[in-house]
Design a protein around this motif. Structure first.
Motif, PDB file in Angstrom:
ATOM      1  N   CYS A   1       0.841  -1.144   0.028  1.00  0.00           N
ATOM      2  CA  CYS A   1       0.085   0.001   0.034  1.00  0.00           C
ATOM      3  C   CYS A   1       0.857   1.315   0.043  1.00  0.00           C
ATOM      4  O   CYS A   1       0.464   2.027  -0.869  1.00  0.00           O
ATOM      5  CB  CYS A   1      -0.983  -0.083   1.150  1.00  0.00           C
ATOM      6  SG  CYS A   1      -2.191   1.237   1.366  1.00  0.00           S
TER       7      CYS A   1
ATOM      8  N   ALA B   1      -4.043  -5.044  -0.550  1.00  0.00           N
ATOM      9  CA  ALA B   1      -3.771  -3.459  -0.597  1.00  0.00           C
ATOM     10  C   ALA B   1      -4.608  -3.161  -2.059  1.00  0.00           C
ATOM     11  O   ALA B   1      -5.295  -2.139  -1.864  1.00  0.00           O
ATOM     12  CB  ALA B   1      -2.397  -3.255  -1.044  1.00  0.00           C
TER      13      ALA B   1
ATOM     14  N   THR C   1      -6.996  -1.717   4.278  1.00  0.00           N
ATOM     15  CA  THR C   1      -6.131  -2.899   4.090  1.00  0.00           C
ATOM     16  C   THR C   1      -6.119  -3.901   5.453  1.00  0.00           C
ATOM     17  O   THR C   1      -5.998  -5.263   5.324  1.00  0.00           O
ATOM     18  CB  THR C   1      -4.640  -2.420   4.112  1.00  0.00           C
ATOM     19  OG1 THR C   1      -4.542  -1.803   2.677  1.00  0.00           O
ATOM     20  CG2 THR C   1      -3.586  -3.799   3.728  1.00  0.00           C
TER      21      THR C   1
ATOM     22  N   LEU D   1      -5.630   0.833  -1.741  1.00  0.00           N
ATOM     23  CA  LEU D   1      -4.454   1.374  -1.165  1.00  0.00           C
ATOM     24  C   LEU D   1      -4.715   2.148   0.226  1.00  0.00           C
ATOM     25  O   LEU D   1      -4.131   3.384   0.393  1.00  0.00           O
ATOM     26  CB  LEU D   1      -3.911   2.324  -2.344  1.00  0.00           C
ATOM     27  CG  LEU D   1      -3.564   1.647  -3.539  1.00  0.00           C
ATOM     28  CD1 LEU D   1      -2.675   2.589  -4.360  1.00  0.00           C
ATOM     29  CD2 LEU D   1      -2.510   0.215  -3.453  1.00  0.00           C
TER      30      LEU D   1
END
Length: 353
Positions: free
Chosen positions: A71, A276, A286, A281
């Motif tokens: 991420c 991710a 996440t 992201l």
């Protein structure tokens, strides 16, 4: 329009999960099992009691670290696919310090975590330097470094730090192991993972440097014309993502595995990339996605025992979630889809005004 984009970003993974479970239920029914009973068993196996909750959180911990690793790098517009290698190198450094330094207790834990984080950061710096100064493809290099790290770990547990005739390292001292949370299988490694996620979230969305890093990820050319040190941010993103993965390797070794053996950390890196991407992201999302996937994996064993549905059905559901999410995100970026959504929300706003 901004609210519509946020709504779509939330709906895509939710709809993807629902579709994946719908197909999974159809597969269960085809196999002769009651889908509702199977889903209930899946939930019970993952969250039915405190022991199962601890197991789920323990399985989610390494996924959180590798997911945050991917991420952070992706937010800067670079693709770090070497989370698994950085995770492994961090665990190797941690194992060496824990078993060879002669230090035990809290000082050893802190030293091991720092050593693992630094090792992971340095390992991630390799593809970063090659990308910035030699123009090499960071995806290929980071993937190849995963194999190098795995083979290097093999040398460590079969030769350099081997324990007797068994191809494994000696266990870390009991005083250096991370403590368990409320007597559960989950350890303070999970707390460290949550803290890492909160720090990444705060840095990316509440600091000027985080804003600049995201700006570089959105458009490197525009960021460079506006005076941003693009190369520095790229290297920084690689190092920090490697630090996160290396810290995860250390925490996993001290909290769950205790020694290096064959197959350690296998698949964690690419699983983290999937986490991710499904979370779009977002660091906090996440964490939730990692817990969701861990629950599927832990609960599938109970589901198989209760209904006879093989654990591979859980793997099918996980794969479908990834496929539907990626496909959905690709679809919403199409100009035709964006135009249709804009027209829909424009009509809605006109009708309410």
């Amino acid at each position: 329009m901004k609210n519509s984009n946020k709504l779509i970003c939330v709906l895509v993974p939710v709809v993807s999960v629902l579709l994946a479970f719908a197909i999974g239920c159809a597969v269960m029914a085809f196999l002769g099992a009651n889908p509702l009973t199977a889903l209930q068993s899946l939930w019970t196996g993952a969250f039915g009691n405190l022991r199962n909750v601890g197991t789920t959180l323990s399985r989610a911990t390494p996924l959180i670290f590798t997911g945050l690793c991917a991420c952070f790098a992706y937010r800067c517009g670079v693709f770090n696919l070497g989370g698994e290698g950085q995770f492994i190198i961090g665990s190797v450094a941690c194992c060496y310090v824990a078993t060879q330094s002669g230090i035990e207790g809290l000082p050893a834990i802190i030293l091991c975590l720092i050593a693992g984080a630094l090792a992971g950061g340095l390992w991630a710096l390799i593809p970063g330097l090659l990308k910035v100064y030699r123009g090499q493809n960071e995806m290929i290099i980071s993937i190849m470094l995963n194999y190098v790290a795995t083979l290097f770990m093999g040398v460590v547990y079969t030769n350099w730090l081997r324990e007797g005739s068994v191809p494994q390292t000696m266990s870390v001292p009991d005083a250096t192991k991370l403590s368990r949370l409320f007597g559960l299988r989950a350890t303070t490694a999970f707390v460290i993972a949550i803290a890492a996620g909160l720090l990444v979230y705060y840095f990316l969305f509440y600091t000027s440097k985080g804003f600049q890093l995201r700006a570089v990820g959105l458009n490197m050319t525009a960021a460079e014309f506006n005076g941003f040190a693009v190369k520095r941010y790229i290297l920084f993103s690689f190092v920090v993502s490697g630090v996160i993965a290396g810290l995860g390797g250390s925490a996993e070794l001290l909290g769950t595995q205790y020694r290096l053996i064959n197959g350690f950390a296998s698949g964690y890196g690419f699983d983290g990339v999937a986490m991710a991407l499904i979370a779009q992201l977002h660091p906090l999302a996440t964490i939730l996605v990692a817990i969701f996937f861990a629950a599927l994996r832990v609960g599938s064993t109970t589901m198989q025992a209760a209904t006879g549905v093989p654990t591979s059905v859980s793997d099918i559901i996980q794969a479908l979630v990834i496929v539907f999410t990626v496909a959905g995100l690709a679809m919403v970026k199409l100009p035709q889809f964006k135009a249709a959504i804009d027209r829909l929300f424009t009509r809605k706003e006109a009708a309410t005004s």
